[in-house]
Scaffold this motif. Structure first.
Motif, PDB file in Angstrom:
ATOM      1  N   GLN A 350     114.150 -13.031  41.630  1.00  7.83           N
ATOM      2  CA  GLN A 350     113.943 -11.943  40.436  1.00  7.83           C
ATOM      3  C   GLN A 350     113.587 -12.329  39.053  1.00  7.83           C
ATOM      4  OE1 GLN A 350     116.387  -8.604  40.866  1.00  7.83           O
ATOM      5  NE2 GLN A 350     115.659  -8.782  42.784  1.00  7.83           N
ATOM      6  N   LYS A 351     112.894 -11.523  38.239  1.00  8.17           N
ATOM      7  CA  LYS A 351     112.674 -11.922  36.986  1.00  8.17           C
ATOM      8  C   LYS A 351     113.863 -11.741  36.241  1.00  8.17           C
ATOM      9  CE  LYS A 351     109.412 -11.227  33.144  1.00  8.17           C
ATOM     10  NZ  LYS A 351     108.036 -10.611  32.786  1.00  8.17           N
ATOM     11  N   ILE A 352     113.991 -12.915  35.479  1.00 11.80           N
ATOM     12  CA  ILE A 352     115.499 -12.617  34.532  1.00 11.80           C
ATOM     13  C   ILE A 352     115.015 -12.955  33.154  1.00 11.80           C
ATOM     14  CG2 ILE A 352     116.936 -13.350  36.507  1.00 11.80           C
ATOM     15  CD1 ILE A 352     117.318 -16.011  34.623  1.00 11.80           C
ATOM     16  N   GLY A 353     113.793 -13.046  33.120  1.00 17.89           N
ATOM     17  CA  GLY A 353     113.417 -13.089  31.495  1.00 17.89           C
ATOM     18  C   GLY A 353     112.129 -13.871  31.181  1.00 17.89           C
ATOM     19  N   GLU A 354     111.819 -14.235  29.963  1.00 18.21           N
ATOM     20  CA  GLU A 354     110.657 -14.930  29.606  1.00 18.21           C
ATOM     21  C   GLU A 354     111.046 -16.175  28.802  1.00 18.21           C
ATOM     22  OE1 GLU A 354     108.189 -12.106  27.912  1.00 18.21           O
ATOM     23  OE2 GLU A 354     107.709 -11.169  29.744  1.00 18.21           O
ATOM     24  N   ILE A 355     110.161 -17.327  28.907  1.00 14.10           N
ATOM     25  CA  ILE A 355     110.576 -18.504  27.812  1.00 14.10           C
ATOM     26  C   ILE A 355     109.101 -18.596  27.457  1.00 14.10           C
ATOM     27  CG2 ILE A 355     110.927 -20.888  27.779  1.00 14.10           C
ATOM     28  CD1 ILE A 355     111.757 -20.510  31.115  1.00 14.10           C
ATOM     29  N   GLY A 356     109.069 -17.609  26.216  1.00  5.81           N
ATOM     30  CA  GLY A 356     107.970 -17.750  25.460  1.00  5.81           C
ATOM     31  C   GLY A 356     106.836 -16.872  25.841  1.00  5.81           C
ATOM     32  N   ARG A 357     106.431 -16.080  25.016  1.00  2.00           N
ATOM     33  CA  ARG A 357     105.176 -15.244  25.113  1.00  2.00           C
ATOM     34  C   ARG A 357     104.434 -15.057  24.025  1.00  2.00           C
ATOM     35  NH1 ARG A 357     103.254 -10.684  28.065  1.00  2.00           N
ATOM     36  NH2 ARG A 357     105.052 -10.690  29.696  1.00  2.00           N
ATOM     37  N   ILE A 358     103.218 -15.382  24.003  1.00  4.00           N
ATOM     38  CA  ILE A 358     102.265 -14.926  22.948  1.00  4.00           C
ATOM     39  C   ILE A 358     101.073 -14.310  23.077  1.00  4.00           C
ATOM     40  CG2 ILE A 358     103.244 -17.028  21.235  1.00  4.00           C
ATOM     41  CD1 ILE A 358     100.424 -18.116  21.840  1.00  4.00           C
ATOM     42  N   SER A 359     100.609 -13.467  22.430  1.00  6.99           N
ATOM     43  CA  SER A 359      99.482 -12.701  22.617  1.00  6.99           C
ATOM     44  C   SER A 359      98.527 -12.740  21.892  1.00  6.99           C
ATOM     45  CB  SER A 359      99.900 -11.115  22.823  1.00  6.99           C
ATOM     46  OG  SER A 359     100.522 -10.863  21.640  1.00  6.99           O
ATOM     47  N   ASP A 360      98.648 -13.571  20.804  1.00  6.70           N
ATOM     48  CA  ASP A 360      97.784 -13.703  19.749  1.00  6.70           C
ATOM     49  C   ASP A 360      97.367 -15.444  19.394  1.00  6.70           C
ATOM     50  OD1 ASP A 360      99.953 -14.462  18.796  1.00  6.70           O
ATOM     51  OD2 ASP A 360      99.901 -13.039  16.844  1.00  6.70           O
ATOM     52  N   TYR A 361      97.231 -16.064  20.589  1.00  6.63           N
ATOM     53  CA  TYR A 361      97.130 -17.472  20.701  1.00  6.63           C
ATOM     54  C   TYR A 361      95.781 -17.662  19.673  1.00  6.63           C
ATOM     55  CZ  TYR A 361      96.015 -22.206  21.721  1.00  6.63           C
ATOM     56  OH  TYR A 361      95.663 -23.617  21.692  1.00  6.63           O
ATOM     57  N   GLU A 362      95.991 -18.693  18.753  1.00  6.23           N
ATOM     58  CA  GLU A 362      94.883 -19.168  17.892  1.00  6.23           C
ATOM     59  C   GLU A 362      94.643 -20.694  18.066  1.00  6.23           C
ATOM     60  OE1 GLU A 362      94.030 -17.825  13.822  1.00  6.23           O
ATOM     61  OE2 GLU A 362      96.022 -16.816  14.260  1.00  6.23           O
ATOM     62  N   PHE A 363      93.636 -20.958  18.635  1.00  8.21           N
ATOM     63  CA  PHE A 363      93.381 -22.527  18.995  1.00  8.21           C
ATOM     64  C   PHE A 363      93.508 -23.156  17.501  1.00  8.21           C
ATOM     65  CE2 PHE A 363      90.277 -26.134  18.601  1.00  8.21           C
ATOM     66  CZ  PHE A 363      90.984 -26.944  19.504  1.00  8.21           C
ATOM     67  N   ASP A 364      93.323 -22.569  16.386  1.00  6.74           N
ATOM     68  CA  ASP A 364      93.135 -23.385  15.072  1.00  6.74           C
ATOM     69  C   ASP A 364      94.520 -23.218  14.332  1.00  6.74           C
ATOM     70  OD1 ASP A 364      90.740 -24.132  14.921  1.00  6.74           O
ATOM     71  OD2 ASP A 364      90.053 -22.074  14.043  1.00  6.74           O
TER      72      ASP A 364
END
Ligand code: NAG
Ligand code: NAG
Ligand code: NAG
Ligand code: NAG
Length: 550
Positions: A350-364
């Motif tokens: 079962q999914k119990i959570g997230e270890i980090g989520r980013i939706s606006d990753y910028e290489f710079d």
């Protein structure tokens, strides 16, 4: 107290950029680089951030003053930006003398017209307190490397490190000594045993050379990628630098350049490591989650806006740990097409959570994000890392690869305590491209020591790659959490990771301050079953106690 290792415990032969005058001015080791990428301006008196060569206006005044910090030099405004040298360097009242703690941090550069650092910009290092026995070691290229117009370049240099016998240090912080921010993409520093060839040969003392980013036999001890210029451990966590078995080591610096400036460029960047001989109670480590770039399944078609690549770190990998680990930071790394990343956390299918989520990753602007409280990963849990890519600008398939116009998908997870056994201390250093075994052209290959203990054959697992199928042995009796609580001095993320009324302080289970809650202790003691009570009282009599106490 700042100790430069070259003159103190360790001897770094051949490493330059040791700012020899830095101790003679307030905050000489921490003068900010006002350029867009920040970092530390190691050669404070020089035009080049790495030092050497032409002096800037402050360097000229400092030299004219006999390399002494005096009231006159302090009150002078060498760069004419309206703030005195003292104000810029954190000695506004011109009271500092060598060896003292300055009144405040260096706010700006005394020899470059710039603006004071923004106050309140929060960073991982805001709460860093330098220990009295802090040591620093600067590791930079000995001469500027010349990066021609070709876009992707790897440059390495190997230097000898003489270490007094039986030295074990904890690295607690590192920062970049950033020289040419226009071309530096990332940089790693490795320690390798002396005398043995690293995978690109024993090139100690030969100066910088072109390399392949190949470092088997070496241990990575620091790194930087485009983004913030400092990284700090939580107060109880250190990264082990174990020099106890040999007295000579090789320090290997490896820099990846991406030069799209149209002209050849020079760079002499490096890293500064902050260490302490007073070992911290917890040893930290880093787990790489995601996908190997040279995995043949790493392929993104063009003209996609949200193309996902997923990879599972399954039960069969995490179950090799003998206790939970606590993830306190994550650092996503993709290249130009990557825009979001998430690592999902599964337990018992079962999914119990997230270890980090980013939706606006910028290489710079690559960041290390802090997880507070840390995320607890139990033996048997599964992690699914998914990167999403936008290839609308691409006109052909994008493969995984080290060059900036190829792609990567990594989530570097910082955790404590180091997961391993006596035999395999770095048990969980990488869990990437595991779903079907790591496949690359030419067949299965162990990858650059990343799996540490795994030989070629064991990279092929016989299990289903679905997270739902990833079920640890604790799931049968539905007691995963209870199996893994810590006793006194054990690692924790929150109070409930500790048995009973122990509290979690700085990642460690402790008895509450004396007399704080005798009543609470008594009442919960009554509720405890005998086995737990024995554990709590520190009497590891029952076998079950041993599994309860970590
Ligand atoms: C760097 O290399 C290029 C190409 O080989 C050369 O033209 C240039 O003069 C070099 N620059 C320096 C400062 O050595
Ligand atoms: C890494 O080193 C090995 C052994 O020296 C070599 O065979 C291999 O080609 C190197 N890998 C790369 C990507 O250059
Ligand atoms: C990209 O996708 C859009 C919408 O799906 C389509 O109209 C366009 O023709 C595609 N372009 C290419 C080069 O395939
Ligand atoms: C994908 O990238 C293109 C080009 O940079 C951009 O215009 C577009 O908004 C992006 N789409 C998404 C969904 O992020």
């Amino acid at each position: 107290m700042k100790l430069i290792l070259a003159t103190a415990a360790l001897l770094v032969s051949g490493v330059v950029a040791l700012p020899q005058y830095a101790a003679k001015i307030p905050n000489g080791y921490g003068v900010p680089n006002p350029g867009p990428q920040g970092g530390i301006w190691a050669g404070v008196g020089h035009v080049r951030t790495a030092g050497g060569g032409e002096r800037n206006s402050f360097g000229l005044d400092f030299a004219a003053n006999g390399f002494e910090w005096t009231k006159e030099l302090c009150e002078l405004d060498s760069d004419g930006d309206g703030r005195s040298n003292g104000e810029e360097l954190g000695d506004p009242n011109c009271e500092w003398s060598e060896g003292q703690e300055p009144a405040g941090p260096a706010l700006s550069h005394p020899g470059i017209v710039d603006e004071p650092k923004e106050a309140g910009a929060s960073s991982q290092c805001d709460n860093y307190v330098a220990p009295d026995d802090e040591m620093t070691m600067d590791i930079s290229f000995t001469v500027p490397v010349n990066i021609t117009k070709k876009r992707t370049h790897y440059q390495c240099e190997q230097m000898l490190l003489d270490v007094p016998a039986k030295t074990v240090l904890h690295k607690i912080k590192h920062g970049v000594l950033l020289d040419n921010h226009n071309i530096l993409h990332h940089m790693f520093v490795y320690i390798c045993p002396a005398g043995t060839d690293s995978s690109d040969g024993n090139k100690v003392g030969e100066g910088p050379y072109k390399c392949s980013g190949n470092e088997s036999g070496c241990r990575r001890i620091g790194g930087w990628a485009v983004g913030p210029h400092e990284s700090c451990n939580p107060p109880n966590v250190g990264h082990e630098m174990d020099f106890s078995e040999l007295d000579q080591f090789v320090v290997k610096i490896e820099a990846h350049y991406d030069n799209n400036m149209g002209t050849s460029q020079l760079d002499q960047s490096g890293l500064r490591l902050y260490m302490t001989p007073t070992l911290r109670p917890l040893t930290g480590s880093q787990l790489w989650a995601g996908m190997m770039p040279n995995d043949i399944d790493f392929l993104i078609p063009p003209n996609e806006t949200n193309y996902p690549l997923s990879n599972i770190c399954p039960t069969v990998m995490t179950e090799r740990m003998d206790r939970p680990v606590y993830v306190y930071g994550f650092n996503p790394h993709m290249h130009l097409y990557g825009h979001s990343l998430v690592t999902e956390h599964y337990r018992c299918g079962q999914k119990i959570g997230e270890i980090g989520r980013i939706s606006d990753y910028e290489f710079d602007n690559q960041q290390t994000y802090t997880l507070d409280p840390p995320v607890k990963i139990l033996p048997g849990d599964a992690l699914v890392t998914t990167c999403q890519f936008n290839t609308t600008m691409a006109d052909s398939d994008i493969k995984g690869g080290r060059s900036t116009n190829r792609e990567m998908c990594f989530n570097f997870l910082d955790y404590y305590p180091i997961a391993g056994t006596e035999k395999i201390p770095t048990l969980m250093s990488a869990c990437i491209s595991v779903e079907t075994g790591f496949r690359r052209k030419g067949g299965m290959t162990p990858i650059r020591g990343a799996f540490g203990d795994l030989d070629q054959k064991s990279l092929v697992f016989d299990f289903e790659s679905k997270p739902e199928a990833s079920v640890g042995s604790c799931c049968e009796s539905n007691n995963c959490e209870e199996l893994y609580v810590s006793g006194a001095d054990g690692a924790c993320g929150v109070d409930t990771d500790c048995i009973n009324d122990l509290v979690c302080v700085g990642g460690i289970c402790e008895f509450p301050p004396h007399g704080a809650s005798t009543q609470a202790l008594e009442s919960s003691a009554r509720k405890m079953n005998v086995g737990l009570f024995l554990c709590w009282a520190g009497i590891a009599a029952a076998m079950s106690c041993a599994t309860l106490l970590y």
